[in-house]
Design a protein around this motif. Structure first.
Motif, PDB file in Angstrom:
ATOM      1  N   LEU A   1       0.843  -1.206   0.000  1.00 32.20           N
ATOM      2  CA  LEU A   1       0.000   0.000   0.000  1.00 32.20           C
ATOM      3  C   LEU A   1       0.876   1.253   0.000  1.00 32.20           C
ATOM      4  N   LEU A   2       1.981   1.145   0.724  1.00 31.77           N
ATOM      5  CA  LEU A   2       2.907   2.277   0.788  1.00 31.77           C
ATOM      6  C   LEU A   2       3.516   2.566  -0.584  1.00 31.77           C
ATOM      7  N   GLU A   3       3.859   1.463  -1.267  1.00 31.71           N
ATOM      8  CA  GLU A   3       4.415   1.626  -2.614  1.00 31.71           C
ATOM      9  C   GLU A   3       3.382   2.276  -3.537  1.00 31.71           C
ATOM     10  N   ALA A   4       2.133   1.802  -3.416  1.00 33.51           N
ATOM     11  CA  ALA A   4       1.052   2.363  -4.237  1.00 33.51           C
ATOM     12  C   ALA A   4       0.843   3.838  -3.890  1.00 33.51           C
ATOM     13  N   ALA A   5       0.934   4.162  -2.585  1.00 33.56           N
ATOM     14  CA  ALA A   5       0.742   5.552  -2.152  1.00 33.56           C
ATOM     15  C   ALA A   5       1.850   6.446  -2.698  1.00 33.56           C
ATOM     16  N   ARG A   6       3.077   5.922  -2.706  1.00 33.10           N
ATOM     17  CA  ARG A   6       4.200   6.710  -3.242  1.00 33.10           C
ATOM     18  C   ARG A   6       3.965   7.002  -4.720  1.00 33.10           C
ATOM     19  N   ILE A   7       3.504   5.961  -5.446  1.00 29.06           N
ATOM     20  CA  ILE A   7       3.261   6.146  -6.887  1.00 29.06           C
ATOM     21  C   ILE A   7       2.111   7.130  -7.099  1.00 29.06           C
ATOM     22  N   ALA A   8       1.088   7.045  -6.222  1.00 31.73           N
ATOM     23  CA  ALA A   8      -0.061   7.947  -6.353  1.00 31.73           C
ATOM     24  C   ALA A   8       0.334   9.389  -6.032  1.00 31.73           C
ATOM     25  N   ALA A   9       1.193   9.572  -5.023  1.00 30.78           N
ATOM     26  CA  ALA A   9       1.537  10.924  -4.582  1.00 30.78           C
ATOM     27  C   ALA A   9       2.695  11.528  -5.362  1.00 30.78           C
ATOM     28  N   ASP A  10       3.546  10.669  -5.927  1.00 27.37           N
ATOM     29  CA  ASP A  10       4.748  11.163  -6.608  1.00 27.37           C
ATOM     30  C   ASP A  10       5.000  10.310  -7.857  1.00 27.37           C
ATOM     31  N   PRO A  11       4.112  10.400  -8.872  1.00 24.59           N
ATOM     32  CA  PRO A  11       4.200   9.485 -10.025  1.00 24.59           C
ATOM     33  C   PRO A  11       5.407   9.749 -10.921  1.00 24.59           C
ATOM     34  N   HIS A  12       5.913   8.629 -11.516  1.00 23.29           N
ATOM     35  CA  HIS A  12       7.026   8.699 -12.470  1.00 23.29           C
ATOM     36  C   HIS A  12       6.756   7.714 -13.596  1.00 23.29           C
ATOM     37  N   PRO A  13       7.355   7.925 -14.775  1.00 21.57           N
ATOM     38  CA  PRO A  13       7.092   7.001 -15.893  1.00 21.57           C
ATOM     39  C   PRO A  13       7.563   5.572 -15.605  1.00 21.57           C
TER      40      PRO A  13
ATOM     41  N   VAL B   1       5.863   1.653 -13.592  1.00 21.76           N
ATOM     42  CA  VAL B   1       5.305   0.401 -14.118  1.00 21.76           C
ATOM     43  C   VAL B   1       6.196  -0.797 -13.770  1.00 21.76           C
ATOM     44  N   TRP B   2       7.492  -0.514 -13.471  1.00 27.69           N
ATOM     45  CA  TRP B   2       8.434  -1.587 -13.089  1.00 27.69           C
ATOM     46  C   TRP B   2       8.167  -2.096 -11.658  1.00 27.69           C
ATOM     47  N   SER B   3       7.261  -1.430 -10.938  1.00 32.46           N
ATOM     48  CA  SER B   3       6.836  -1.937  -9.621  1.00 32.46           C
ATOM     49  C   SER B   3       5.397  -2.427  -9.804  1.00 32.46           C
ATOM     50  N   PRO B   4       5.213  -3.609 -10.445  1.00 27.53           N
ATOM     51  CA  PRO B   4       3.890  -3.962 -10.965  1.00 27.53           C
ATOM     52  C   PRO B   4       2.789  -4.018  -9.907  1.00 27.53           C
ATOM     53  N   VAL B   5       3.104  -4.530  -8.701  1.00 22.65           N
ATOM     54  CA  VAL B   5       2.035  -4.681  -7.706  1.00 22.65           C
ATOM     55  C   VAL B   5       1.592  -3.297  -7.200  1.00 22.65           C
ATOM     56  N   GLY B   6       2.551  -2.467  -6.814  1.00 20.37           N
ATOM     57  CA  GLY B   6       2.217  -1.122  -6.327  1.00 20.37           C
ATOM     58  C   GLY B   6       1.565  -0.289  -7.423  1.00 20.37           C
ATOM     59  N   TYR B   7       2.075  -0.446  -8.652  1.00 21.82           N
ATOM     60  CA  TYR B   7       1.521   0.308  -9.779  1.00 21.82           C
ATOM     61  C   TYR B   7       0.066  -0.087 -10.013  1.00 21.82           C
ATOM     62  N   GLY B   8      -0.200  -1.398  -9.912  1.00 25.73           N
ATOM     63  CA  GLY B   8      -1.562  -1.886 -10.103  1.00 25.73           C
ATOM     64  C   GLY B   8      -2.506  -1.398  -9.015  1.00 25.73           C
ATOM     65  N   LEU B   9      -1.977  -1.234  -7.797  1.00 28.06           N
ATOM     66  CA  LEU B   9      -2.831  -0.810  -6.680  1.00 28.06           C
ATOM     67  C   LEU B   9      -3.039   0.711  -6.628  1.00 28.06           C
ATOM     68  N   SER B  10      -2.109   1.457  -7.216  1.00 21.65           N
ATOM     69  CA  SER B  10      -2.121   2.914  -7.024  1.00 21.65           C
ATOM     70  C   SER B  10      -3.415   3.601  -7.477  1.00 21.65           C
TER      71      SER B  10
ATOM     72  N   LEU C   1      -3.375  11.329  -3.911  1.00 18.10           N
ATOM     73  CA  LEU C   1      -3.083  11.180  -2.485  1.00 18.10           C
ATOM     74  C   LEU C   1      -2.241  12.352  -2.002  1.00 18.10           C
ATOM     75  N   ALA C   2      -2.638  12.939  -0.886  1.00 18.97           N
ATOM     76  CA  ALA C   2      -1.867  14.052  -0.310  1.00 18.97           C
ATOM     77  C   ALA C   2      -0.577  13.510   0.285  1.00 18.97           C
ATOM     78  N   PRO C   3       0.537  14.289   0.207  1.00 19.92           N
ATOM     79  CA  PRO C   3       1.799  13.831   0.808  1.00 19.92           C
ATOM     80  C   PRO C   3       1.636  13.441   2.275  1.00 19.92           C
ATOM     81  N   SER C   4       0.779  14.171   3.015  1.00 18.78           N
ATOM     82  CA  SER C   4       0.633  13.855   4.448  1.00 18.78           C
ATOM     83  C   SER C   4       0.040  12.455   4.639  1.00 18.78           C
ATOM     84  N   ALA C   5      -0.856  12.029   3.704  1.00 14.62           N
ATOM     85  CA  ALA C   5      -1.438  10.682   3.817  1.00 14.62           C
ATOM     86  C   ALA C   5      -0.355   9.632   3.587  1.00 14.62           C
ATOM     87  N   TYR C   6       0.552   9.925   2.612  1.00 17.51           N
ATOM     88  CA  TYR C   6       1.656   9.006   2.366  1.00 17.51           C
ATOM     89  C   TYR C   6       2.532   8.888   3.618  1.00 17.51           C
TER      90      TYR C   6
END
Ligand code: SF4
Ligand code: SF4
Length: 664
Positions: free
Chosen positions: A173-185, A188-197, A203-208
């Motif tokens: 969830l943390l990985e997904a939150a990072r991708i949601a709050a601070d996305p990069h191209p 996609v190489w983090s498939p599980v977090g990317y799929g969950l994001s 997502l607000a930085p404070s939630a992350y």
């Protein structure tokens, strides 16, 4: 910008780092302190015996997960493998990340970026998902979905799995939150977090940051709780694997008179009488119940519960062991080693049980037929109390050479108490002697100079009667310069092979099936061709304890590959088997054979109707539909005969082989 990720994202300044490192080192320190306290209790045991080389043990047991793979039919094995390998992957990922992060402190660049970063993310993202899946599976199982009857569990087990599962899940969830709050191209190489994001949306930085601390709180809880949970076997089982005794599975540790004089007691009375390794192994027990599932005494409704024995001894903590164990349970053990074979952390239940029995025997707490057997074997050297003159009766008309006649011989044919006087076992002995003569093998017998190996006495707990008999036999071996022994009794085979070295006898010891199989492979004997199908009852002390399941099958013309240690039954440069009897395997076979109930001195004990392991085994053998049950042990034959007579034919593999051969 090169693909990478920022540590302590949205947490500027030194304070978050300070808090993180303080809590991480505090929780890790608490974990280490608890393990050190545990190790201090292990040091209260007796000094350890010689050990095996540590690294193959650790590699096979821990990294190879040898005992876990396929050990349980109800999903426990694959589930454990998912958790273990997933956990190891996450541990490796964390270690690599820490090394890369702190590399600049020693003048190296932080390499956690670019192609390395992408490969790292893709690999560990997938492997970590195995860990979460395994934890979810285990949690459902603990809560009742597909839970085996023998799997005990309390709130601590559920709590342990909740902690593990939450650590894994919040990590993703943390990985997904990072991708949601601070996305990069490259996310996609983090498939599980990317799929969950997408689930988390914007997502607000404070939630992350909040999720980051929440995840870390579970990780710290894991460190703190690890030594208190059965999960501690992650650490303790590694210690036991690294220090495993070199002693063979079938060998019991020798007790010296000096030890008895120094301690004032025989055998184990309290935990401090066990070795340090044994004490360590008790803490490695994860209460999985595999040992209890396979226990033949438990399987016929007795209260003996090998897991309960381990947990009882562990709970005794310096108090008398009998406060936590019952004498009935201790006497019920057949020393079949099914529990030892099944235990994923290599606990030696039989050592523990026999060590407590030793004290019971020394204190005169054994009564009934087993006590009579001990008196008989002590006074006559024969387990059924037969006079020495009876040891040569079976030889009449066979022209069997005796050692005392002075002719040179290659093999000593060790007959054993049953082999010399029990009517069924005598048939085997005669068949072996005849086959050796037909095949031109040079051999001789000791006749009246042979005494019981002492196996039933030792396993019942009478260590010093065993030592007296072993010393006596070892002197006879030395007198005749015996270098090779063959015997039809797996109990004698085990004792002579694995225990007589302590008495100065260094000999090549073979079970009759091994020597006869060698002769069949060399074309000197024809294999048996049994009409109507044949099933084989593997003796525990041959197949499991001494890893020999192929040789008796070779006598029946069956090519099998059950032996883990092929050195016992060498196949190279030998003839392929020309004939195959129709061999039907019973449900339990080879190393996972089902005990007939005779070992550990139980041959002489009375079992209540309905609680006879032999009856259960006989049913299984009859269920194969084979017209012949082949045995390879005189004790098994004595136990199985009453349950099988009139329903099928029972014969030793040597008798079946004799029928297929003719005098040259
Ligand atoms: S002794 Fe071994 S097999 Fe038995 S419960 Fe403990 S870990 Fe499992
Ligand atoms: S050795 Fe056999 S009978 Fe004894 S506790 Fe283990 S499984 Fe049960």
């Amino acid at each position: 910008m090169e693909p990478t990720r920022t540590e302590f994202l949205f947490m500027p300044g030194p304070l978050p780092k300070l808090l993180f490192y303080t809590l991480t080192f505090a929780s890790l320190g608490w974990m280490v302190w608890q393990f050190v306290a545990m190790a201090r209790t292990w040091r209260r045991g007796k000094p350890d015996e010689p050990k095996r080389p540590w690294w193959p043990e650790v590699a096979s047991l821990i990294l190879g997960q040898r005992k876990v793979q396929g050990s349980r039919p109800k999903g426990g094995g694959p589930m454990h493998l998912l958790i273990f390998y997933g956990f190891m992957a996450l541990l490796m990922a964390t270690t690599l990340l820490a090394l890369a992060t702190y590399a600049p402190m020693v003048g190296l660049p932080n390499w956690h970026k670019g192609a390395y970063y992408l490969a790292f993310e893709a690999t560990f993202d997938v492997l970590g998902a195995c860990f979460v899946a395994g934890c979810a599976w285990a949690l459902f199982r603990r809560l009742g979905v597909g839970r085996p009857a023998t799997l005990q569990g309390d709130r601590t087990d559920v709590a342990a799995l909740v902690i593990l599962f939450t650590c894994g899940l919040t990590g993703y969830l943390l990985e997904a939150a990072r991708i949601a709050a601070d996305p990069h191209p490259w996310d996609v190489w983090s498939p599980v977090g990317y799929g969950l994001s997408p689930i988390l949306g914007q997502l607000a930085p404070s939630a992350y940051v909040g999720l980051w601390w929440f995840h870390m709180a579970w990780v710290w809880a894991f460190f703190v709780m690890l030594p208190r949970m059965r999960l501690r076997h992650l650490v303790v089982a590694t210690v036991t694997a690294a220090n495993r005794p070199a002693r063979a599975m079938g060998a019991l540790a020798k007790v010296s008179m000096e030890q008895v004089e120094a301690t004032g007691k025989v055998g184990a009375v309290e935990t401090g009488d066990l070795t340090r390794w044994h004490l360590t192994s008790l803490d490695a027990c994860m209460e999985c119940g595999r040992c209890t599932e396979v226990c033949p005494a438990n399987g016929v409704g007795k209260t003996l519960d090998p897991r309960g024995i381990v947990q009882g001894i562990r709970a005794a903590e310096g108090n008398p062991l009998l406060e936590k164990l019952t004498e009935d349970d201790l006497w019920a053990c057949t020393t079949c080693h099914a529990c030892v074979e099944a235990c994923p952390v290599s606990i030696r239940h039989v050592d523990l049980i026999v060590d407590v029995r030793r004290n019971l025997v020394a204190e005169g707490k054994l009564a009934g037929p087993q006590a009579v057997m001990l008196r008989q074997v002590g006074s006559t050297g024969h387990a059924w109390g037969q006079p020495v003159s009876e040891r040569e009766q079976w030889m009449k008309g066979l022209n069997v050479p005796l050692c005392r006649e002075g002719q040179p011989f290659d093999f000593l044919l060790w007959v054993g108490c049953a082999g010399a006087t029990d009517p069924g076992a005598v048939k085997t002995t005669k068949a072996v002697a005849t086959l050796l003569q037909w095949a031109g093998v040079s051999f001789a017998c000791l006749g009246q100079e042979e005494a019981c190996t002492g196996d039933p006495a030792r396993r019942t707990g009478d260590e010093f009667t065993f030592q007296e008999l072993a010393g006596q036999n070892a002197n006879v071996f030395a007198k005749y310069g015996v270098t090779k022994v063959v015997t039809a009794c797996p109990h004698c085979f085990n004792s002579l092979k694995n225990e007589y070295g302590d008495f100065g006898s260094q000999m090549e010891v073979l079970h009759h099936s091994q020597l006869l199989a060698r002769l069949v492979r060399e074309g000197r004997l024809a294999p048996a061709d049994v009409p109507g199908g044949v099933t084989l009852h593997d003796p525990c002390y041959l197949a499991r304890v001494n890893d020999e399941a192929d040789a008796p099958r070779a006598l029946l013309g069956a090519e099998t590959d059950f032996n883990r240690d092929v050195s016992l039954f060498v196949r190279e440069n030998l003839h392929p088997l020309p004939v195959a009897s129709q061999l039907v395997e019973p449900a339990h076979h080879a190393q996972r054979t089902l005990c007939c109930g005779a070992g550990g001195g139980r041959m002489w004990a009375d079992d209540a109707p309905g609680q006879r392991p032999a009856d259960r085994r006989a049913e299984e053998l009859l269920a194969t539909g084979a017209e012949t049950v082949a045995v390879a042990c005189p004790f098994c034959r004595i136990m199985l005969d009453p349950a099988l007579t009139g329903k099928t034919r029972v014969a030793d593999v040597a008798e079946l082989l004799l029928e297929a051969n003719r005098q040259p």
